[in-house]
Scaffold this motif. Structure first.
Motif, PDB file in Angstrom:
ATOM      1  N   SER A  56      59.241  79.491  -7.356  1.00  0.00           N
ATOM      2  CA  SER A  56      58.266  78.460  -6.972  1.00  0.00           C
ATOM      3  C   SER A  56      57.224  78.281  -8.078  1.00  0.00           C
ATOM      4  O   SER A  56      57.102  79.140  -8.975  1.00  0.00           O
ATOM      5  CB  SER A  56      57.532  78.839  -5.672  1.00  0.00           C
ATOM      6  N   GLY A  57      56.481  77.202  -7.962  1.00  0.00           N
ATOM      7  CA  GLY A  57      55.370  76.991  -8.887  1.00  0.00           C
ATOM      8  C   GLY A  57      54.288  78.033  -8.679  1.00  0.00           C
ATOM      9  O   GLY A  57      53.639  78.478  -9.630  1.00  0.00           O
ATOM     10  N   ALA A  58      54.077  78.432  -7.420  1.00  0.00           N
ATOM     11  CA  ALA A  58      53.073  79.466  -7.142  1.00  0.00           C
ATOM     12  C   ALA A  58      53.474  80.786  -7.810  1.00  0.00           C
ATOM     13  O   ALA A  58      52.619  81.510  -8.332  1.00  0.00           O
ATOM     14  CB  ALA A  58      52.920  79.655  -5.634  1.00  0.00           C
ATOM     15  N   VAL A  85      45.978  75.687  -4.509  1.00  0.00           N
ATOM     16  CA  VAL A  85      45.429  76.996  -4.141  1.00  0.00           C
ATOM     17  C   VAL A  85      45.993  78.122  -5.008  1.00  0.00           C
ATOM     18  O   VAL A  85      45.263  79.052  -5.388  1.00  0.00           O
ATOM     19  CB  VAL A  85      45.669  77.270  -2.629  1.00  0.00           C
ATOM     20  N   SER A  86      47.285  78.057  -5.356  1.00  0.00           N
ATOM     21  CA  SER A  86      47.894  79.196  -6.065  1.00  0.00           C
ATOM     22  C   SER A  86      47.338  79.366  -7.473  1.00  0.00           C
ATOM     23  O   SER A  86      47.438  80.451  -8.045  1.00  0.00           O
ATOM     24  CB  SER A  86      49.417  79.073  -6.097  1.00  0.00           C
ATOM     25  N   ASP A  87      46.782  78.306  -8.047  1.00  0.00           N
ATOM     26  CA  ASP A  87      46.187  78.455  -9.385  1.00  0.00           C
ATOM     27  C   ASP A  87      45.003  79.405  -9.328  1.00  0.00           C
ATOM     28  O   ASP A  87      44.797  80.226 -10.233  1.00  0.00           O
ATOM     29  CB  ASP A  87      45.721  77.090  -9.925  1.00  0.00           C
ATOM     30  N   GLY A 191      61.285  75.997  -6.456  1.00  0.00           N
ATOM     31  CA  GLY A 191      61.518  76.526  -7.803  1.00  0.00           C
ATOM     32  C   GLY A 191      60.326  76.313  -8.700  1.00  0.00           C
ATOM     33  O   GLY A 191      59.419  75.531  -8.396  1.00  0.00           O
ATOM     34  N   GLY A 192      60.322  77.043  -9.794  1.00  0.00           N
ATOM     35  CA  GLY A 192      59.240  76.901 -10.763  1.00  0.00           C
ATOM     36  C   GLY A 192      59.682  77.440 -12.114  1.00  0.00           C
ATOM     37  O   GLY A 192      60.746  78.068 -12.233  1.00  0.00           O
ATOM     38  N   MET A 193      58.878  77.220 -13.129  1.00  0.00           N
ATOM     39  CA  MET A 193      59.218  77.670 -14.486  1.00  0.00           C
ATOM     40  C   MET A 193      57.939  78.078 -15.187  1.00  0.00           C
ATOM     41  O   MET A 193      56.891  77.448 -14.990  1.00  0.00           O
ATOM     42  CB  MET A 193      59.878  76.510 -15.246  1.00  0.00           C
ATOM     43  N   VAL A 194      58.044  79.126 -16.002  1.00  0.00           N
ATOM     44  CA  VAL A 194      56.978  79.453 -16.952  1.00  0.00           C
ATOM     45  C   VAL A 194      57.576  79.262 -18.340  1.00  0.00           C
ATOM     46  O   VAL A 194      58.660  79.782 -18.616  1.00  0.00           O
ATOM     47  CB  VAL A 194      56.495  80.915 -16.821  1.00  0.00           C
ATOM     48  N   SER A 195      56.885  78.500 -19.190  1.00  0.00           N
ATOM     49  CA  SER A 195      57.379  78.269 -20.551  1.00  0.00           C
ATOM     50  C   SER A 195      56.365  78.785 -21.547  1.00  0.00           C
ATOM     51  O   SER A 195      55.152  78.728 -21.312  1.00  0.00           O
ATOM     52  CB  SER A 195      57.624  76.775 -20.771  1.00  0.00           C
TER      53      SER A 195
END
Ligand code: PLP
Length: 388
Positions: A56-58, A85-87, A191-195
């Motif tokens: 996830s993005g969170a 909120v998750s930021d 889904g989410g991604m860290v780049s």
């Protein structure tokens, strides 16, 4: 005219790609080659070296803040008052201290001057959110952070495809976060991604995603280093960090790879739609002067020009009557400082001391913008809003 926040974001071709994958032999379903391929295709689309797919993005936010804290230690992180909120939750969960700044009404992102004024020797990062497709970067912020030696982290969950100075958002920060939840520009269901371009952070993020396990590192040198320093441990089970399991699956990656092929074409349609929407609104009643250069949104921002409760009530009644779904406060529930999770922790901060975000909180909305939206419906919506 029923008008949901998002429509048909998963197409038949995406579902067929999953069916073909499942029908081919005896497929591995847990994180494997599809995930790796999606990460590589995403990195090349974005213009960065490394990406880590998560559930996830969170989770992307949480891994990013964990990696930040592991790398730079405790301290302050400058965050917006308009975000998800998750930021902010991820900052708190990692034992970092959020420092809040108001927004620039022309981009809905952090006010650049307030960001630079909030920098202190304790600042570990600026965690900037590009809100609903608007680029929040300026040359002033980038230069100020470079001069201060403070890392930029970008949350691009609501804005991927948008650009600044011709470069994709998410390619400027030390790390950048993305969400593929159903209602975003593209979706892997969840889904989410860290780049990142940083090879060391890439190794750390891979480990953080899977319990902090060293064997998740792609670098043989990292794995060998841990094994040598810990000869009493089985190299398959060395846990470098107290971390999480936020992996996704091959099925979600198949969806992501299929979706990515249509992302640019869909985003071009969304851009045209936003221009039609902002161009059709009455600027005396609604904000139409956003900084739209490089914009790439999945939602129309409808913000009253003045704090006018009567117009607000008419807008909400008309949208409801016509079956047009909306969210007040825009995407993230408005001024985060008004939310209980922050009021409890920071009772001394007056949410009203952030007037720009407070205006969006009470008089701002978002409405769905998806590729299949017909131009005449956008004109009808503008005509309806302009009559109120
Ligand atoms: C700016 C921002 N960051 C993070 C997230 C979290 O993403 P997810 O819903 O995939 O957990 C969202 C979700 O909508 C978001 O808008």
């Amino acid at each position: 005219m029923p008008w949901p926040l998002m429509q048909n974001n998963l197409a038949r071709t995406d579902l067929d790609a999953v069916i073909a994958f499942l029908q081919d032999g005896d497929p591995i379903l847990t994180q494997s080659t599809q995930v790796r391929a999606f990460e590589e295709e995403w990195s090349s689309w974005l213009g960065c070296r490394h990406s880590v797919f998560v559930n996830s993005g969170a989770s992307a936010n949480l891994l990013t803040m964990t990696a930040l804290r592991e790398t730079f230690g405790p301290g302050e992180v400058i965050v917006p008052t308009l975000t998800w909120v998750s930021d902010i939750a991820s900052v708190l969960q990692c034992g970092l201290t959020p420092v809040f700044v108001d927004i620039d009404p022309l981009t809905l992102g952090m006010d650049p001057q307030q960001v630079l004024a909030a920098l202190t020797p304790r600042t570990r990062a600026v965690f900037l959110t590009h809100v609903l497709g608007y680029n929040a970067l300026t040359a002033e912020i980038l230069e100020g952070l470079r001069a201060a030696g403070v890392p930029l982290i970008e949350d691009v969950c609501e804005s991927y495809g948008a650009t600044f100075q011709g470069r994709r958002l998410g390619s400027f920060g030390l790390m950048s976060d993305f969400s593929f939840y159903y209602a975003h520009h593209m979706t892997t269901i969840e889904g989410g991604m860290v780049s990142t371009d940083d090879p060391d952070l890439f190794q750390m993020l891979r480990m953080l995603r899977s319990h902090g396990m060293v064997r998740e590192a792609t670098s043989a040198a990292v794995r060998a280093g841990y094994a040598e320093r810990h000869p009493d441990l089985n190299p398959d089970f060395i846990f470098a960090y107290p971390a999480y399991n936020v992996r996704s699956t091959e099925i979600n990656a198949v969806l992501g790879r299929s979706q990515l092929r249509r992302l640019d074409a869909n985003n071009a349609l969304r851009r045209t739609n936003l221009d039609a929407f902002l161009g059709g609104l009455d600027p005396a009643r609604y904000r139409t002067d956003f900084r739209t250069a490089g914009n790439c949104n999945y939602a129309f921002t409808l913000i009253l020009r003045e704090p006018d409760p009567a117009l607000r009530d008419r807008v909400e009644a008309a949208l409801r009557q016509h079956g047009i779904e909306f969210r007040r406060g825009t995407a993230g529930g408005g001024n985060q400082l008004r939310q209980p999770y922050l009021r409890r922790r920071f009772p001394e901060i007056d949410p009203a001391a952030f007037p720009q975000v407070d205006h969006v909180h009470f008089f701002g909305y978002y409405i769905g913008n998806y590729p299949g939206l017909e131009g005449d419906r956008i004109q009808e919506l503008c005509a309806l809003l302009n009559r109120l």
